[in-house]
Design a protein around this motif. Structure first.
Motif, PDB file in Angstrom:
ATOM      1  N   VAL A  14     -10.957  34.720   2.106  1.00 44.03           N
ATOM      2  CA  VAL A  14     -10.078  36.322   1.644  1.00 44.03           C
ATOM      3  C   VAL A  14      -9.325  36.209   0.568  1.00 44.03           C
ATOM      4  N   THR A  15      -8.764  37.406   0.189  1.00 47.38           N
ATOM      5  CA  THR A  15      -7.779  37.366  -0.892  1.00 47.38           C
ATOM      6  C   THR A  15      -6.515  36.722  -0.572  1.00 47.38           C
ATOM      7  N   PRO A  16      -6.020  36.242  -1.923  1.00 51.08           N
ATOM      8  CA  PRO A  16      -4.620  35.641  -1.422  1.00 51.08           C
ATOM      9  C   PRO A  16      -3.755  36.152  -0.740  1.00 51.08           C
ATOM     10  N   GLU A  17      -3.600  37.465  -0.889  1.00 51.32           N
ATOM     11  CA  GLU A  17      -2.548  38.283  -0.143  1.00 51.32           C
ATOM     12  C   GLU A  17      -2.880  38.266   1.409  1.00 51.32           C
ATOM     13  N   GLU A  18      -4.309  38.373   1.725  1.00 55.51           N
ATOM     14  CA  GLU A  18      -4.659  38.637   3.148  1.00 55.51           C
ATOM     15  C   GLU A  18      -4.366  36.890   3.649  1.00 55.51           C
ATOM     16  N   TYR A  19      -4.746  35.965   2.890  1.00 60.84           N
ATOM     17  CA  TYR A  19      -4.426  34.519   3.196  1.00 60.84           C
ATOM     18  C   TYR A  19      -2.668  34.332   3.619  1.00 60.84           C
ATOM     19  N   ASP A  20      -1.940  35.060   2.891  1.00 59.94           N
ATOM     20  CA  ASP A  20      -0.541  34.988   3.156  1.00 59.94           C
ATOM     21  C   ASP A  20      -0.380  35.557   4.434  1.00 59.94           C
ATOM     22  N   GLN A  21      -0.981  36.596   4.625  1.00 63.59           N
ATOM     23  CA  GLN A  21      -0.882  37.345   5.915  1.00 63.59           C
ATOM     24  C   GLN A  21      -1.283  36.698   7.304  1.00 63.59           C
ATOM     25  N   GLN A  22      -2.347  35.808   7.011  1.00 60.50           N
ATOM     26  CA  GLN A  22      -2.971  35.089   8.054  1.00 60.50           C
ATOM     27  C   GLN A  22      -1.926  34.053   8.371  1.00 60.50           C
ATOM     28  N   MET A  23      -1.310  33.484   7.374  1.00 60.54           N
ATOM     29  CA  MET A  23      -0.307  32.332   7.601  1.00 60.54           C
ATOM     30  C   MET A  23       1.006  32.785   8.234  1.00 60.54           C
ATOM     31  N   ALA A  24       1.228  34.055   7.926  1.00 57.67           N
ATOM     32  CA  ALA A  24       2.444  34.422   8.466  1.00 57.67           C
ATOM     33  C   ALA A  24       2.044  34.915  10.261  1.00 57.67           C
ATOM     34  N   ALA A  25       0.694  35.424  10.389  1.00 54.97           N
ATOM     35  CA  ALA A  25       0.319  35.801  11.758  1.00 54.97           C
ATOM     36  C   ALA A  25       0.330  34.520  12.560  1.00 54.97           C
TER      37      ALA A  25
END
Length: 293
Positions: free
Chosen positions: A248-259
Motif C-alpha cells: 500500500v502507499t505509505p499513507e495507507e500503511y500508517d493508517q493500517q498501523m493506527a488501526a
C-alpha cells in the motif's frame, strides 16, 4: 563407406532447423519473456527484475547448449546412418585429445560464469547493510503467522485458515502490510518447527529455521495483493498456512498501523508466546495463540 549426406538427410536437417526457429518464435510471448514466472513478478520489488534476468539468462544458456547437442546428435544419426551395401564399420577412434579437452574446459567455464552471476545477484538480494525505513518481524507457527511491526510497536496474530472450498477464504487470511517505495527489513523466525516464508510474486523464499533468525531487505515497488504461503512441509495442516501481502502507499500503511493500535494490538508477540515444549518452559502454561490454534 559413403559419408556424404543424402538429399533426404538435408531435408531432415532443414525440418529440424524450422522446429528450432518455431520454438524461438514461441519464446517471444509475454509468458516466455518473463520465464513463465508469476505475472505479478516484474517490478514487484527492487529485486524481482534481477532475479528474472538471472533466471532467463540461465535458461537461454541451457537451451543453447541443448540445441547444439541435440543438433549434433541428430546430424550424426541422419548423416552417418548405415545404408544399403555398407558392410564395413566406420573408423574407430579410441580418443581425440583436442575434443576431450574442449568438452572438459567449456563446461567448467560455463559453470564458472553462472556461479559468478548467481553469487553477485544473491549478494545484492541478501544484503542487509542499509538502514531500513521499516522493520517487521514475521513469525511462523503451526499453522499461521504473526506479524510484529517492530518500527510501529504493533502486531497482528493470525489463526489457521479454514480451507472449505467456499469462495472468500483469501479475504480471511492474515495480511502483511508493506509500504510502497520504502526499504523494509523483514526478519523471519519460527515458534516451533521449521517453516518457510514464500511470496511467489516477489520471487522470494527464505527458510525459517528453529533457533535461527533470517533477515532480508526489499523495497516494494508495485501496489497490490500478493499471495504468500509456507513452503516447508511443517505438519498436518501445512496447506492451510497461507497469508496475503498487501503493498500500500505509505499513507495507507500508517493508517493500517493506527488501526492495529486502536484494536489494542500494541506491543510485540515475542518468544514468550512460543509453545512450552519448544522453549523448554516447564510452568505448565499452554500459550494457545502462539501455537497457531
Amino acid at each position: 563407406m559413403s559419408t556424404s549426406p543424402s538429399p533426404r538427410s538435408r531435408k531432415l536437417a532443414v525440418t529440424a532447423a524450422a522446429l528450432v526457429a518455431a520454438t524461438a518464435l514461441a519464446g517471444c510471448s509475454e509468458e516466455a519473456q518473463r520465464g513463465f514466472l508469476p505475472e505479478s513478478a516484474p517490478g514487484a520489488t527492487n529485486h524481482t527484475d534481477t532475479i528474472m534476468s538471472l533466471w532467463n539468462n540461465s535458461w537461454i544458456a541451457a537451451l543453447a547448449v541443448g540445441v547444439l547437442v541435440w543438433g549434433l546428435l541428430l546430424w550424426c544419426v541422419v548423416a552417418y546412418r548405415r545404408r544399403k551395401g555398407d558392410n564395413e564399420l566406420p573408423v574407430q577412434l579410441r580418443y581425440h585429445v583436442p575434443l576431450e579437452l574442449m568438452y572438459t574446459f567449456v563446461p567448467i567455464v560455463m559453470v564458472g560464469v553462472l556461479f559468478a552471476y548467481t553469487s553477485r545477484s544473491m549478494g545484492e538480494i541478501l544484503d542487509t547493510s542499509a538502514t531500513p525505513d521499516v522493520e517487521i518481524e514475521v513469525v511462523g507457527k503451526r499453522w499461521s503467522w504473526d506479524f510484529n511491526y517492530t518500527s510501529d510497536d504493533v502486531h497482528f496474530s493470525g489463526v489457521q485458515a479454514q480451507l472449505t472450498g467456499v469462495e472468500g477464504v483469501p479475504e480471511t487470511l492474515p495480511t502483511l502490510y508493506l509500504p510502497q517505495g520504502e526499504l523494509v527489513e523483514i526478519s523471519l523466525r519460527t515458534r516451533d518447527v521449521n517453516h518457510a516464508f514464500w511470496v511467489p510474486g516477489f520471487l522470494m523464499k527464505l527458510d525459517m529455521i528453529s533457533g535461527r533468525t533470517n533477515t532480508f531487505q526489499i523495497v516494494p515497488e508495485k501496489t497490490g495483493v500478493y499471495e504468500g504461503k509456507c513452503a516447508e512441509l511443517c505438519g498436518e495442516y501445512h496447506a492451510s498456512m497461507l497469508f496475503n501481502v498487501e503493498v500500500v502507499t505509505p499513507e495507507e500503511y500508517d493508517q493500517q498501523m493506527a488501526a492495529l493500535a486502536d484494536q489494542g494490538n500494541t506491543g510485540l508477540r515475542g518468544p514468550e508466546y512460543d509453545p512450552q515444549y519448544f522453549t523448554g518452559n516447564n510452568d505448565g502454561e499452554q500459550h494457545q495463540e502462539g501455537s497457531g490454534n
